[in-house]
Design an enzyme around this catalytic site. Structure first.
Site, PDB file in Angstrom:
ATOM      1  N   SER A 199      13.603  59.755  41.500  1.00  0.00           N
ATOM      2  CA  SER A 199      14.467  59.983  40.328  1.00  0.00           C
ATOM      3  C   SER A 199      15.915  60.058  40.791  1.00  0.00           C
ATOM      4  O   SER A 199      16.264  60.919  41.605  1.00  0.00           O
ATOM      5  CB  SER A 199      14.090  61.296  39.657  1.00  0.00           C
ATOM      6  OG  SER A 199      15.180  61.777  38.900  1.00  0.00           O
ATOM      7  N   ASP A 256       6.002  63.715  36.338  1.00  0.00           N
ATOM      8  CA  ASP A 256       7.443  63.853  36.557  1.00  0.00           C
ATOM      9  C   ASP A 256       7.848  65.318  36.443  1.00  0.00           C
ATOM     10  O   ASP A 256       7.654  65.936  35.394  1.00  0.00           O
ATOM     11  CB  ASP A 256       8.177  63.005  35.495  1.00  0.00           C
ATOM     12  CG  ASP A 256       9.684  63.040  35.656  1.00  0.00           C
ATOM     13  OD1 ASP A 256      10.170  63.503  36.705  1.00  0.00           O
ATOM     14  OD2 ASP A 256      10.373  62.582  34.722  1.00  0.00           O
ATOM     15  N   HIS A 316      13.418  55.708  39.141  1.00  0.00           N
ATOM     16  CA  HIS A 316      13.236  56.445  37.892  1.00  0.00           C
ATOM     17  C   HIS A 316      14.628  56.877  37.425  1.00  0.00           C
ATOM     18  O   HIS A 316      15.337  57.599  38.139  1.00  0.00           O
ATOM     19  CB  HIS A 316      12.332  57.644  38.161  1.00  0.00           C
ATOM     20  CG  HIS A 316      12.032  58.478  36.965  1.00  0.00           C
ATOM     21  ND1 HIS A 316      11.013  58.177  36.082  1.00  0.00           N
ATOM     22  CD2 HIS A 316      12.592  59.622  36.502  1.00  0.00           C
ATOM     23  CE1 HIS A 316      10.964  59.092  35.130  1.00  0.00           C
ATOM     24  NE2 HIS A 316      11.922  59.990  35.362  1.00  0.00           N
ATOM     25  N   MET A 348      19.608  61.170  29.467  1.00  0.00           N
ATOM     26  CA  MET A 348      19.606  62.364  28.601  1.00  0.00           C
ATOM     27  C   MET A 348      20.823  62.332  27.699  1.00  0.00           C
ATOM     28  O   MET A 348      21.927  62.009  28.153  1.00  0.00           O
ATOM     29  CB  MET A 348      19.651  63.632  29.454  1.00  0.00           C
ATOM     30  CG  MET A 348      18.561  63.703  30.512  1.00  0.00           C
ATOM     31  SD  MET A 348      18.571  65.299  31.335  1.00  0.00           S
ATOM     32  CE  MET A 348      17.446  64.988  32.700  1.00  0.00           C
ATOM     33  N   MET A 369      15.173  60.435  27.586  1.00  0.00           N
ATOM     34  CA  MET A 369      15.125  61.758  26.954  1.00  0.00           C
ATOM     35  C   MET A 369      16.223  61.807  25.909  1.00  0.00           C
ATOM     36  O   MET A 369      17.244  62.481  26.065  1.00  0.00           O
ATOM     37  CB  MET A 369      15.279  62.841  28.031  1.00  0.00           C
ATOM     38  CG  MET A 369      14.024  62.982  28.878  1.00  0.00           C
ATOM     39  SD  MET A 369      14.291  63.879  30.404  1.00  0.00           S
ATOM     40  CE  MET A 369      14.883  62.556  31.455  1.00  0.00           C
ATOM     41  N   MET A 415       4.843  65.026  31.539  1.00  0.00           N
ATOM     42  CA  MET A 415       5.884  65.860  32.154  1.00  0.00           C
ATOM     43  C   MET A 415       5.270  67.126  32.758  1.00  0.00           C
ATOM     44  O   MET A 415       4.474  67.799  32.105  1.00  0.00           O
ATOM     45  CB  MET A 415       6.922  66.293  31.102  1.00  0.00           C
ATOM     46  CG  MET A 415       7.820  65.201  30.568  1.00  0.00           C
ATOM     47  SD  MET A 415       8.867  64.431  31.803  1.00  0.00           S
ATOM     48  CE  MET A 415       9.875  65.791  32.398  1.00  0.00           C
ATOM     49  N   HIS A 428      13.533  56.669  31.864  1.00  0.00           N
ATOM     50  CA  HIS A 428      12.918  57.802  31.168  1.00  0.00           C
ATOM     51  C   HIS A 428      13.913  58.278  30.118  1.00  0.00           C
ATOM     52  O   HIS A 428      14.894  58.949  30.435  1.00  0.00           O
ATOM     53  CB  HIS A 428      12.601  58.900  32.203  1.00  0.00           C
ATOM     54  CG  HIS A 428      12.014  60.137  31.616  1.00  0.00           C
ATOM     55  ND1 HIS A 428      11.878  61.299  32.332  1.00  0.00           N
ATOM     56  CD2 HIS A 428      11.509  60.400  30.371  1.00  0.00           C
ATOM     57  CE1 HIS A 428      11.324  62.222  31.561  1.00  0.00           C
ATOM     58  NE2 HIS A 428      11.105  61.704  30.369  1.00  0.00           N
ATOM     59  N   ASP A 468      16.775  58.761  34.725  1.00  0.00           N
ATOM     60  CA  ASP A 468      16.681  59.785  33.684  1.00  0.00           C
ATOM     61  C   ASP A 468      17.881  59.705  32.748  1.00  0.00           C
ATOM     62  O   ASP A 468      19.011  59.991  33.147  1.00  0.00           O
ATOM     63  CB  ASP A 468      16.615  61.173  34.330  1.00  0.00           C
ATOM     64  CG  ASP A 468      15.281  61.430  35.003  1.00  0.00           C
ATOM     65  OD1 ASP A 468      14.253  61.355  34.307  1.00  0.00           O
ATOM     66  OD2 ASP A 468      15.268  61.678  36.226  1.00  0.00           O
TER      67      ASP A 468
HETATM   68  O1  LIG Z   1      12.833  63.907  33.926  1.00  0.00           O
HETATM   69  C1  LIG Z   1      13.276  64.691  34.723  1.00  0.00           C
HETATM   70  C2  LIG Z   1      13.826  65.992  34.277  1.00  0.00           C
HETATM   71  O2  LIG Z   1      13.783  66.057  32.922  1.00  0.00           O
HETATM   72  C3  LIG Z   1      13.347  64.302  36.189  1.00  0.00           C
HETATM   73  O3  LIG Z   1      12.832  63.012  36.342  1.00  0.00           O
HETATM   74  C4  LIG Z   1      12.594  65.227  37.101  1.00  0.00           C
HETATM   75  O4  LIG Z   1      12.851  66.558  36.896  1.00  0.00           O
HETATM   76  C5  LIG Z   1      12.738  64.800  38.547  1.00  0.00           C
HETATM   77  O5  LIG Z   1      13.393  65.683  39.319  1.00  0.00           O
HETATM   78  P1  LIG Z   1      12.666  66.660  40.376  1.00  0.00           P
HETATM   79  O6  LIG Z   1      11.714  65.812  41.167  1.00  0.00           O
HETATM   80  O7  LIG Z   1      13.790  67.211  41.158  1.00  0.00           O
HETATM   81  O8  LIG Z   1      11.910  67.693  39.566  1.00  0.00           O
HETATM   82 FE   LIG Z   2      12.299  61.899  34.445  1.00  0.00          FE
END
Ligand SMILES: O=C(CO)[C@H](O)[C@H](O)COP(=O)(O)O
Ligand SMILES: [Fe+2]
Length: 252
Positions: free
Chosen positions: A10, A203, A35, A39, A78, A169, A76, A37
Site C-alpha cells: 500500500s 487489507d 495498492h 480517500m 474509500m 478490511m 482502493h 488508497d
Molecule cells: O486501506 C487502508 C487503510 O484504510 C490501507 O490500505 C491499509 O491500512 C494499509 O496500511 P497498513 O498495512 O499500514 O495497515
Molecule cells: Fe487499502
C-alpha cells in the site's frame, strides 16, 4: 487450490515526495501489484490522492501484460460516491477499481465527469460499469459489514456483474499503520469455502506477525503498507508474505 499469492504494497506508507521511484522500486523488490488508497474525507476521515497522482505514477510502472499481472494498479476507493470516479481513474491508468459496498448503497449524488447523472449505484450495476470501461472490479467491505451482503452479487448469472476480487478490511478504513483485527477473518473463511477460485484481498495491519492467520483463513491478495515501506529489507518482507500464502494454498 486457491489462486496464487498476490502481494500488494500500500503506497499510503510511501514517501509521497518520491512516489514514482518508491512505486517502481517496490515492483523490482518483488511486489505484484500496487495498492493505491484513495480517500475523499467523506467516506473516511482522511484525504489522500486523486487521479492526477495515479497518472504520474503510471509513467514509472509498466502496465500489466496480462489480467491480474505484475504492475496492476489496485485502486482502493474509500470514497462516498464511487461511480463519479470510475472513468476518471480508468483514464489515469487504474487496472482494478475496488469500491466499497457501503458507499455504493448509500451514494446519493453520482454524477460522473461525463455528466452522466444516472444515480443507480447498485453494486452489480457498478461492477458492470467498471467492466465496460475495461477494468477489473473489486468490492470491499468494512469490518462491521456482514459477508452475507455479497452472496447475491457473487452469485449473479451475468458474468459482467461478478467482481474479480473481494476486499475484506481488517482495520477500520481511513489510516495506515493500525492494528490488525482478526474478527473479519471469519468472512474470509466463508468466502473461500464458497468460492475456491476467488481473489480475496485482506487489507489493514498485515505483516510478518499477522500474515499466517490471514493465509490460513484463505486470503490470497495481501496488502501491506507500514510493514513494507520504510523497512530495511522490503524484498524480504514481500517474500515472507508470499511464502505464508503459498504454504496454505495447497491445503485449502
Ligand atoms: O486501506 C487502508 C487503510 O484504510 C490501507 O490500505 C491499509 O491500512 C494499509 O496500511 P497498513 O498495512 O499500514 O495497515
Ligand atoms: Fe487499502
Amino acid at each position: 487450490m486457491s489462486p496464487a499469492a498476490i502481494i500488494a504494497p500500500s503506497i499510503l506508507s510511501a514517501d509521497f515526495a518520491d512516489l514514482g521511484n518508491e512505486c517502481s522500486t517496490k515492483i523490482k523488490q518483488g511486489a505484484d501489484w500496487l495498492h493505491i488508497d484513495v480517500m475523499d474525507g467523506h467516506f473516511v476521515p482522511n484525504i489522500t490522492l486523486g487521479a492526477p497522482i495515479v497518472t504520474s505514477i503510471r509513467d514509472h510502472v509498466e502496465r500489466p501484460s496480462v489480467k491480474h499481472g505484475k504492475g496492476t494498479f489496485d485502486c482502493h476507493m474509500m470514497v462516498a460516491e464511487p461511480k463519479r470516479w470510475v472513468k476518471n481513474f480508468q483514464e489515469a491508468g487504474c487496472d482494478l477499481f475496488c469500491f466499497h459496498y457501503e458507499a455504493a448503497i448509500n451514494s446519493t449524488a453520482a454524477e460522473t465527469p461525463d455528466g452522466d447523472s444516472d444515480l443507480n449505484t447498485n453494486p452489480k450495476e457498478m461492477i458492470r460499469y467498471i467492466h465496460e470501461l475495461g477494468m477489473l472490479a473489486g468490492i470491499a467491505i468494512k469490518p462491521e459489514t456482514k459477508v452475507d451482503v455479497l452472496w447475491d452479487i457473487l452469485g449473479s448469472k451475468n458474468e459482467k456483474e461478478v467482481p474479480d476480487m473481494v476486499l475484506v478490511m481488517t482495520v477500520k478504513p481511513g489510516f495506515g499503520g493500525q492494528s490488525f483485527m482478526p474478527e473479519p477473518l471469519t468472512k474470509v473463511e466463508e468466502l473461500r469455502k464458497r468460492y475456491p477460485d476467488l481473489n480475496i484481498e485482506v487489507d489493514g495491519g498485515l505483516g510478518p506477525g499477522t500474515i499466517d492467520q490471514a493465509a490460513v483463513a484463505g486470503a490470497n491478495v495481501i496488502v501491506a503498507g507500514s510493514a513494507v515501506f520504510g523497512k530495511p529489507d522490503p524484498a524480504a518482507v514481500i517474500t515472507l508474505l508470499r511464502d505464508a500464502v503459498e504454504k496454505q494454498r495447497g491445503k485449502l
